[in-house]
Design an enzyme around this catalytic site. Structure first.
Site, PDB file in Angstrom:
ATOM      1  N   LYS A  85      95.035 -49.490  70.182  1.00  0.00           N
ATOM      2  CA  LYS A  85      95.048 -48.247  70.975  1.00  0.00           C
ATOM      3  C   LYS A  85      95.395 -48.561  72.425  1.00  0.00           C
ATOM      4  O   LYS A  85      96.264 -47.929  73.014  1.00  0.00           O
ATOM      5  CB  LYS A  85      93.674 -47.578  70.933  1.00  0.00           C
ATOM      6  CG  LYS A  85      93.430 -46.574  72.077  1.00  0.00           C
ATOM      7  CD  LYS A  85      92.084 -45.921  72.047  1.00  0.00           C
ATOM      8  CE  LYS A  85      91.079 -46.442  72.993  1.00  0.00           C
ATOM      9  NZ  LYS A  85      91.190 -46.129  74.401  1.00  0.00           N
ATOM     10  N   ASN A  86      94.736 -49.581  73.009  1.00  0.00           N
ATOM     11  CA  ASN A  86      94.914 -49.802  74.444  1.00  0.00           C
ATOM     12  C   ASN A  86      96.251 -50.441  74.801  1.00  0.00           C
ATOM     13  O   ASN A  86      96.620 -50.481  75.974  1.00  0.00           O
ATOM     14  CB  ASN A  86      93.728 -50.612  74.990  1.00  0.00           C
ATOM     15  CG  ASN A  86      92.469 -49.756  74.987  1.00  0.00           C
ATOM     16  OD1 ASN A  86      92.552 -48.528  74.898  1.00  0.00           O
ATOM     17  ND2 ASN A  86      91.316 -50.388  75.038  1.00  0.00           N
ATOM     18  N   CYS A 119      86.478 -41.676  78.681  1.00  0.00           N
ATOM     19  CA  CYS A 119      85.066 -41.854  78.327  1.00  0.00           C
ATOM     20  C   CYS A 119      84.190 -41.825  79.580  1.00  0.00           C
ATOM     21  O   CYS A 119      84.564 -42.313  80.623  1.00  0.00           O
ATOM     22  CB  CYS A 119      84.879 -43.208  77.652  1.00  0.00           C
ATOM     23  SG  CYS A 119      85.752 -43.284  76.107  1.00  0.00           S
ATOM     24  N   ARG A 134      84.979 -44.273  87.414  1.00  0.00           N
ATOM     25  CA  ARG A 134      86.174 -44.979  86.933  1.00  0.00           C
ATOM     26  C   ARG A 134      87.229 -44.912  88.026  1.00  0.00           C
ATOM     27  O   ARG A 134      88.180 -44.165  87.958  1.00  0.00           O
ATOM     28  CB  ARG A 134      86.643 -44.405  85.599  1.00  0.00           C
ATOM     29  CG  ARG A 134      85.572 -44.602  84.530  1.00  0.00           C
ATOM     30  CD  ARG A 134      86.028 -44.305  83.137  1.00  0.00           C
ATOM     31  NE  ARG A 134      86.940 -45.324  82.619  1.00  0.00           N
ATOM     32  CZ  ARG A 134      87.310 -45.344  81.325  1.00  0.00           C
ATOM     33  NH1 ARG A 134      86.894 -44.419  80.515  1.00  0.00           N
ATOM     34  NH2 ARG A 134      88.141 -46.270  80.902  1.00  0.00           N
ATOM     35  N   ASP A 190      84.154 -53.350  75.118  1.00  0.00           N
ATOM     36  CA  ASP A 190      84.444 -52.349  74.083  1.00  0.00           C
ATOM     37  C   ASP A 190      83.818 -52.701  72.739  1.00  0.00           C
ATOM     38  O   ASP A 190      83.927 -51.930  71.790  1.00  0.00           O
ATOM     39  CB  ASP A 190      85.957 -52.164  73.926  1.00  0.00           C
ATOM     40  CG  ASP A 190      86.568 -51.551  75.172  1.00  0.00           C
ATOM     41  OD1 ASP A 190      87.804 -51.625  75.324  1.00  0.00           O
ATOM     42  OD2 ASP A 190      85.810 -51.032  76.004  1.00  0.00           O
ATOM     43  N   ARG A 218      89.883 -40.549  68.832  1.00  0.00           N
ATOM     44  CA  ARG A 218      90.819 -40.942  69.906  1.00  0.00           C
ATOM     45  C   ARG A 218      91.320 -42.355  69.660  1.00  0.00           C
ATOM     46  O   ARG A 218      92.439 -42.699  70.034  1.00  0.00           O
ATOM     47  CB  ARG A 218      90.107 -40.915  71.268  1.00  0.00           C
ATOM     48  CG  ARG A 218      89.828 -39.529  71.807  1.00  0.00           C
ATOM     49  CD  ARG A 218      89.246 -39.628  73.197  1.00  0.00           C
ATOM     50  NE  ARG A 218      89.955 -40.618  73.981  1.00  0.00           N
ATOM     51  CZ  ARG A 218      89.351 -41.425  74.880  1.00  0.00           C
ATOM     52  NH1 ARG A 218      88.066 -41.338  75.074  1.00  0.00           N
ATOM     53  NH2 ARG A 218      90.051 -42.308  75.558  1.00  0.00           N
TER      54      ARG A 218
HETATM   55  C1  EPZ Z   1      90.565 -50.362  79.925  1.00  0.00           C
HETATM   56  O1  EPZ Z   1      90.055 -49.399  80.812  1.00  0.00           O
HETATM   57  C2  EPZ Z   1      90.290 -49.826  78.539  1.00  0.00           C
HETATM   58  N1  EPZ Z   1      90.966 -48.530  78.382  1.00  0.00           N
HETATM   59  C3  EPZ Z   1      88.789 -49.655  78.324  1.00  0.00           C
HETATM   60  O2  EPZ Z   1      88.613 -49.340  76.949  1.00  0.00           O
HETATM   61  C4  EPZ Z   1      88.089 -50.996  78.576  1.00  0.00           C
HETATM   62  O3  EPZ Z   1      86.685 -50.787  78.510  1.00  0.00           O
HETATM   63  C5  EPZ Z   1      88.463 -51.535  79.957  1.00  0.00           C
HETATM   64  O4  EPZ Z   1      89.899 -51.619  80.079  1.00  0.00           O
HETATM   65  C6  EPZ Z   1      87.890 -52.943  80.192  1.00  0.00           C
HETATM   66  O5  EPZ Z   1      88.376 -53.811  79.204  1.00  0.00           O
HETATM   67  C7  EPZ Z   1      92.302 -48.530  78.192  1.00  0.00           C
HETATM   68  O6  EPZ Z   1      92.938 -49.568  78.150  1.00  0.00           O
HETATM   69  C8  EPZ Z   1      92.938 -47.178  78.034  1.00  0.00           C
HETATM   70  P1  EPZ Z   1      89.539 -51.605  84.040  1.00  0.00           P
HETATM   71  P2  EPZ Z   1      90.437 -49.466  82.387  1.00  0.00           P
HETATM   72  O7  EPZ Z   1      90.485 -51.072  85.048  1.00  0.00           O
HETATM   73  O8  EPZ Z   1      91.785 -50.038  82.535  1.00  0.00           O
HETATM   74  C9  EPZ Z   1      86.796 -51.400  87.896  1.00  0.00           C
HETATM   75  C10 EPZ Z   1      87.983 -48.140  75.076  1.00  0.00           C
HETATM   76  O9  EPZ Z   1      86.867 -47.978  74.566  1.00  0.00           O
HETATM   77  N2  EPZ Z   1      87.996 -50.856  88.545  1.00  0.00           N
HETATM   78  O10 EPZ Z   1      89.803 -52.934  83.412  1.00  0.00           O
HETATM   79  O11 EPZ Z   1      90.122 -48.157  82.984  1.00  0.00           O
HETATM   80  C11 EPZ Z   1      86.209 -50.441  86.871  1.00  0.00           C
HETATM   81  O12 EPZ Z   1      85.312 -49.533  87.504  1.00  0.00           O
HETATM   82  C12 EPZ Z   1      88.117 -48.047  76.579  1.00  0.00           C
HETATM   83  O13 EPZ Z   1      89.043 -48.429  74.458  1.00  0.00           O
HETATM   84  C13 EPZ Z   1      87.981 -50.648  89.924  1.00  0.00           C
HETATM   85  O14 EPZ Z   1      86.978 -50.900  90.589  1.00  0.00           O
HETATM   86  O15 EPZ Z   1      89.361 -50.542  82.870  1.00  0.00           O
HETATM   87  C14 EPZ Z   1      85.510 -51.375  85.930  1.00  0.00           C
HETATM   88  O16 EPZ Z   1      84.236 -51.711  86.466  1.00  0.00           O
HETATM   89  C15 EPZ Z   1      86.818 -47.675  77.258  1.00  0.00           C
HETATM   90  N3  EPZ Z   1      89.093 -50.152  90.524  1.00  0.00           N
HETATM   91  C16 EPZ Z   1      86.380 -52.632  85.946  1.00  0.00           C
HETATM   92  O17 EPZ Z   1      87.171 -52.548  87.134  1.00  0.00           O
HETATM   93  C17 EPZ Z   1      90.238 -49.861  89.817  1.00  0.00           C
HETATM   94  O18 EPZ Z   1      91.236 -49.427  90.417  1.00  0.00           O
HETATM   95  C18 EPZ Z   1      87.314 -52.779  84.766  1.00  0.00           C
HETATM   96  O19 EPZ Z   1      88.073 -51.587  84.676  1.00  0.00           O
HETATM   97  C19 EPZ Z   1      90.234 -50.081  88.426  1.00  0.00           C
HETATM   98  C20 EPZ Z   1      89.110 -50.583  87.812  1.00  0.00           C
END
Ligand code: EPZ
Length: 408
Positions: free
Chosen positions: A11-12, A106, A111, A295, A387
């Site tokens: 998915k991701n 989610c 976020r 995840d 989803r």
């Molecule tokens: C991706 O989300 C995945 N979603 C999430 O999977 C997954 O939990 C996450 O990566 C971590 O592996 C998709 O790929 C669509 P991040 P993403 O940016 O990209 C902080 C699922 O169940 N952060 O890696 O949104 C953030 O708050 C979903 O499939 C910032 O601070 O996650 C978090 O603490 C749920 N500033 C950490 O980084 C930013 O600009 C990791 O977030 C971006 C992120």
């Protein structure tokens, strides 16, 4: 549960690669596309922007992005899911501008997308966030070096998308290394991009004139779906063989499964998981890849809720990813969640109850809990699960679970 399960495309990876096709001035074919609602929403949004998408089979689509008619993504659609932010990087690259609703997705806590914005601005874009929308504009994008303040899957992929057609070279330091980050880079390189180092901390993107397309790309297997079924095997003290997966992507979970008394047999593209005794306690800290995936945190939470002893999970990525523990406690678990830490006092068994999915992975975890519990469990909010999981009840039923979907 016993038997075999086939893993779908990730998915991701899919929700990033579909917007990434906007960078291709032409046609391409995607295979091993998971049949899930996030993919359908992504395709619908692309069609609103002028793309022509045709489903060639249940898991393959042809995408023609020769003509992009709009750079404003429909707000009512983009605000529904997280991955809509990839439209910004893609449209900025292809058309020099983008307007997208701030991402939904989610409810795992705040976020932020500050690292995405940092990357776009470093490349020369003007970015404005107001009234729930993010607008970006750039006369030209010029390659530069960007050091991510936090490891972010989304920001790493989005900066990659915004750099592929930029002038010069972009270096992303402290990049995310998830398999889906590598998959997006592999897709773009297949279409003619020049991206090196994906899967390491440093990714180097040398801008090219255009992406030629006319190629076919098969999406990587979903390591989170695979991990979900691995943990289902342990929770049910069963024996499940998972096909169409990449064992290497699950090394961290395999190590944890061996730690708690499970057994793992690795094939080239399969994993056999079995457990003939009660799992023992352990501690889990979620972290960016190759650490334990956030995840899979709810799913291992189900295993630890019935393990022998006291376990602790530290959620290192999201502020609020323990909502599912309140649902498990309704089923007789004994879990105390506080902030980013939860303590699991293993109980002998769970009992069926009506429970609610708060997000995609919590929903999958509650399905596993319902399958191993004594008595009947009713699970609500299946939309979250649809989803990201294709035919999940069918896959569990084939493994011997007594599960059926009834109208809510
Ligand atoms: C991706 O989300 C995945 N979603 C999430 O999977 C997954 O939990 C996450 O990566 C971590 O592996 C998709 O790929 C669509 P991040 P993403 O940016 O990209 C902080 C699922 O169940 N952060 O890696 O949104 C953030 O708050 C979903 O499939 C910032 O601070 O996650 C978090 O603490 C749920 N500033 C950490 O980084 C930013 O600009 C990791 O977030 C971006 C992120």
């Amino acid at each position: 549960m016993y038997g075999d399960v086939n893993i779908s495309g990730a998915k991701n990876a899919a929700v990033a690669i579909i917007p990434a096709t906007l960078l291709v001035d032409g046609k391409c074919v995607l295979e091993n596309v998971p049949n899930i609602s996030d993919v359908k929403i992504s395709c619908n949004i692309l069609e609103k922007l002028g793309a022509k998408i045709e489903w060639l089979s249940e898991h393959s689509i042809s995408v023609d992005t020769s003509h992009i008619s709009s750079t404003t993504a429909p707000f009512d659609m983009t605000s529904k899911f997280r991955a809509s932010y990839y439209l910004i990087g893609s449209l900025l690259s292809r058309c020099g501008e983008a307007e997208v609703g701030l991402p939904g997705g989610c409810n795992l806590g705040a976020r932020p997308i500050d690292q995405h914005i940092k990357g776009f601005e470093a490349l020369g874009a003007d970015v404005n966030v107001s009234q729930g929308k993010i607008s970006a504009k750039a006369d030209r994008l010029v390659g530069t070096s960007i050091y991510m303040d936090t490891v972010s899957v989304g920001a790493t992929i989005n900066v990659m998308l915004a750099s592929v057609l930029a002038e010069g070279t972009t270096t992303i330091d402290n990049a995310a290394k998830e398999p889906h980050v590598v998959d997006v880079a592999n897709f773009l390189n297949t279409m003619g991009a020049d991206i090196r180092g994906a899967g390491t901390d440093v990714i180097k993107i040398t801008g090219v004139e255009k992406l030629k397309g006319d190629a076919t790309y098969s999406i990587v297997p979903d390591q989170i779906e695979a991990g979900t079924f691995m943990l289902a095997a342990i929770a049910s003290k069963g024996d499940i063989t998972i096909h169409n997966c990449i064992p290497k992507h699950l090394d961290c979970l395999t190590a944890k499964i061996l730690e708690i008394g499970g057994h793992v047999e690795e094939g080239d593209d399969s994993l056999r998981i079995w457990c003939d005794s009660r799992p023992t306690k352990t501690n889990v800290k979620t972290a960016p890849y190759p650490g334990f995936p956030t995840d899979l945190q709810p799913q291992i939470g189900v295993v630890l809720s019935v393990a022998d002893g006291t376990s602790i999970i530290n959620e290192g990525i999201w502020e609020s990813r323990f909502q599912y523990t309140a649902e498990l406690n309704k089923m007789g678990a004994n879990i105390t969640a506080q902030g980013k830490t939860a303590v699991f006092e293993g109980v002998d068994f769970l009992s069926g109850a009506p429970v609610y999915a708060s997000d995609l992975r919590a929903g999958a975890a509650l399905i596993i809990a319902g399958i191993i519990a004594n008595g009947k469990t009713e699970l609500y909010n299946l939309g979250h699960i649809d989803r990201g999981y294709e035919n999940i009840e069918e896959k569990f039923r084939k493994l011997g679970a007594n599960i059926k979907r009834v109208k809510e």
